[in-house]
Design a protein around this motif. Structure first.
Motif, PDB file in Angstrom:
ATOM      1  N   HIS A  12     -51.200  55.548 119.416  1.00  9.58           N
ATOM      2  CA  HIS A  12     -51.012  55.319 118.102  1.00  9.58           C
ATOM      3  C   HIS A  12     -52.320  56.009 117.306  1.00  9.58           C
ATOM      4  N   PHE A  20     -48.712  57.388 112.951  1.00  6.42           N
ATOM      5  CA  PHE A  20     -47.572  57.260 113.847  1.00  6.42           C
ATOM      6  C   PHE A  20     -48.011  57.297 115.218  1.00  6.42           C
TER       7      PHE A  20
ATOM      8  N   ASN C  13     -39.607  57.087 118.625  1.00  4.12           N
ATOM      9  CA  ASN C  13     -40.844  57.409 117.925  1.00  4.12           C
ATOM     10  C   ASN C  13     -41.231  58.889 117.678  1.00  4.12           C
ATOM     11  N   TRP C  14     -42.169  59.145 117.328  1.00  6.76           N
ATOM     12  CA  TRP C  14     -42.571  60.724 116.946  1.00  6.76           C
ATOM     13  C   TRP C  14     -42.404  61.675 118.232  1.00  6.76           C
TER      14      TRP C  14
END
Lengths: 231, 90, 174
Positions: A12, A20, C13-14
Motif C-alpha cells: 500500500h 494505491f 488493484n493497480w
C-alpha cells in the motif's frame, strides 16, 4: 508455509492524499520477465547479420526458426495476410511474455506473474479492446454494431454476453492453470513430499503446462481477433 | 450421549459454513471437471483419428485440436475458479 | 507505505495498470529491437532470393535455347555430312562402274583379237594340213598305181577325196 496459501503480498502506497496498492512481487517478477525478454532480444538482434549475402550465424538461425515457428503456428490462423503481418509483433510479444512468465516459476524464489489475476486479466482485456477496435476499423461502426443483432435481433443480450465472456474465460484459463499448478506444488511440498516430487511437479506445471497454456493464450488471442474482424 | 450432545452444541454456524465451503469446493472440482475432461478426450481422439488418416495435415490438426481443447476447457476453468473463490475468498 | 498479506486472491488493484504499462513498454521495445529489423531483413532476403531465382530462371531459359540451337546446328551438320558421304559413294560407284565397263570391253576386245588370231591360225593350219594330205595322198596313190600321178590332172579327184578326208579327220581331231 501454508498459512499464506492463496494470499498475495500487497504494497500500500500513500502519496499525499492519493493512495494505491499493488502486488509488489508480481510487479517485480514481470519486470524480471521483461528484462529476460529484452536481453534475449538483444542477443538475437546481435546475431542478425547486416549483409544479406553473408552466411547466417547460429543466433540468426535460432531467430529465423523462432519467427518461422510463430508465423507458422500462430499467424497462419489469420484469414487476412495484411492483418497477420500487422499483428505479428503483438501476438509474438503476448506469447513470449506469457511463456517466460510461466517458465519463471521453475526458478527458485521466483513466481509467475501470470499467477496474478491482474496480469492475465489486463492482457485479456487488452486483446478484447484490440479485437473490438480492429473490428470497428475493418468493418465500419454501423456494420460492427449490426453484428450484435445477428442472426436475430433478440439474440442481442446473448451476443453481448458471449463477447464479454471471451476475455473472462481467456484470463481465467491462464490464471487458473498457473495458480492451480503453483498451489498444487506448494501443498505437495509442504504436506506430502518435500524432496524430488515437487521438483518434478514444478517442471511439469511450469515447463510443460506453462508452454501449452502460453500457446493456447496466444492462439486464442489470434482466434478472438480473427473472429471479431471476420464475422 | 452427553458428550456427543456437548460436541454438537459446540458447533457454530461458522464451522458449518467452513465445512460447506470445503465440501462445495471438492464437489465443484469433481463434477465440473467431468464434462471438460470428456470433451477434451473426444477432441483429442478425433484429432488423432484425423492425423492417422492424413499425417500430412498434422500441423493444422494439432493447432485446431489445441484451440478446441482450450475452448472445451473453459467450463473446467470456470469450476476451478469457483473452487478457488470458495476456498480462498469466501 | 506498508506491506501486508492480501486475503483476496482474485482482487484487482493497480497491478492491472502497471502490467498494462509494462506490456506496452515490452511491446514497443521488442518491436523496435527485434521484430522490425528481423522482418525487414527477412523481407529483404526474400526479395533478393526472388530476384536471384528470376535471374537463374532466365539464365536457364537462355541456356536451353542455346542448347536447342546447338543441337539444331549439329543435326544440320550431321545431315550435310551424310549427304556428302552419300554423294561421294555414288560418285565412287559410278567411277568403279565405268572402270569395270572399260575393262570388260578391253577384255572382250582382247578375246576377240585372240579368237580372230586363233581362227586365222586354224585356217592356216587347215590349209597346211590339207596340202600335206594332198601330197601324202598323191604319194600313196603313185605308189599304189606304180606310176607318177600328175597332180594337176587329178586335181579335181583329189580335191574331192581331200575334202572328204579333211572332214573326217577334222571331225576326229576336234
Amino acid at each position: 508455509m501454508l498459512e499464506h496459501l492463496g494470499e498475495k503480498l500487497i504494497l500500500h502506497v500513500t502519496l499525499g492524499n492519493f493512495s494505491f496498492s499493488f502486488d509488489i512481487l508480481t510487479v517485480i517478477m514481470s519486470w524480471v520477465v521483461i528484462a529476460v525478454l529484452v536481453v534475449v532480444a538483444l542477443i538475437l538482434r546481435r546475431g542478425l547479420g547486416q549483409d544479406i549475402e553473408e552466411k547466417p550465424s547460429r543466433t540468426q538461425a535460432i531467430l529465423e526458426s523462432l519467427i518461422d515457428l510463430l508465423k507458422g503456428q500462430l499467424m497462419s490462423s489469420f484469414s487476412s495476410d495484411k492483418l497477420a503481418r500487422e499483428l505479428f509483433p503483438f501476438v509474438s510479444t503476448v506469447f513470449m511474455f506469457v511463456l517466460v512468465s510461466n517458465w519463471l516459476s521453475v526458478i527458485p524464489y521466483c513466481e509467475s506473474p501470470t499467477k496474478d489475476l491482474n496480469v492475465t486479466l489486463s492482457l485479456a482485456l487488452l486483446v478484447f479492446v484490440m479485437s473490438q477496435l480492429l473490428a470497428v476499423r475493418m468493418r465500419g461502426g454501423i456494420r460492427y454494431l449490426k453484428g450484435f443483432l445477428e442472426p436475430y435481433p433478440f439474440m442481442l443480450p446473448l451476443n453481448i454476453v458471449s463477447e464479454i465472456a471471451k476475455p473472462i474465460s481467456h484470463s481465467f484459463r491462464l490464471f487458473g492453470n498457473t495458480f492451480g499448478g503453483a498451489i498444487l506444488v506448494t501443498v505437495v511440498s509442504a504436506k506430502f513430499a518435500p524432496v524430488l516430487v515437487p521438483a518434478a511437479l514444478n517442471a511439469f506445471y511450469g515447463l510443460f503446462v506453462g508452454a501449452i497454456q502460453a500457446f493456447v493464450f496466444a492462439i486464442l488471442t489470434v482466434a478472438y481477433i480473427n473472429v471479431a474482424v471476420e464475422s | 450421549m452427553e458428550e456427543a450432545q456437548n460436541i454438537v452444541g459446540q458447533i457454530s454456524g461458522a464451522d458449518i459454513a467452513t465445512a460447506a465451503k470445503y465440501l462445495a469446493a471438492g464437489f465443484v472440482m469433481a463434477i465440473g471437471s467431468i464434462g471438460s475432461a470428456i470433451g477434451e478426450g473426444i477432441v483429442a481422439a478425433h484429432a488423432l483419428d484425423g492425423m492417422a488418416r492424413q499425417p500430412e495435415m498434422e500441423g493444422a490438426l494439432l493447432r485446431t485440436m489445441v484451440l478446441g481443447q482450450a475452448i472445451t476447457e473453459s467450463t473446467g476453468i470456470y469450476s476451478l475458479v469457483v473452487a478457488i473463490v470458495l476456498l480462498f475468498v469466501v | 507505505m506498508h506491506l501486508e498479506w492480501g486475503k483476496v486472491v482474485t482482487s484487482l488493484n493497480w497491478t492491472f495498470v502497471f502490467n498494462l504499462v509494462n506490456f506496452a513498454i515490452l511491446l514497443y521495445v521488442l518491436k523496435r529491437l527485434l521484430f522490425k529489423p528481423a522482418i525487414e531483413y527477412l523481407d529483404r532476403r526474400r526479395e533478393q532470393v526472388a530476384t536471384q531465382m528470376e535471374t537463374a530462371r532466365k539464365n536457364e531459359e537462355q541456356a536451353k535455347k542455346l542448347v536447342a540451337e546447338r543441337t539444331g546446328a549439329l543435326q544440320t551438320a550431321y545431315k550435310q555430312s551424310r549427304h556428302i558421304v552419300e554423294a561421294a559413294r555414288a560418285q565412287a560407284e559410278e567411277i568403279i562402274g565405268q572402270g569395270k565397263d572399260g575393262a570388260k570391253k578391253e577384255v572382250e576386245h582382247i578375246l576377240e583379237n585372240a579368237r580372230a588370231q586363233i581362227d586365222q591360225e586354224q585356217a592356216e593350219a587347215k590349209h597346211e594340213l590339207r596340202r600335206s594330205y594332198a601330197e601324202i595322198a598323191v604319194l600313196g596313190a603313185s605308189r599304189v598305181l606304180g606310176r607318177e600321178v600328175n597332180l594337176d590332172d587329178h586335181r579335181r579327184l583329189l580335191d574331192d577325196l581331200l575334202s572328204e578326208l579333211e572332214e573326217d579327220t577334222l571331225r576326229m581331231k576336234l
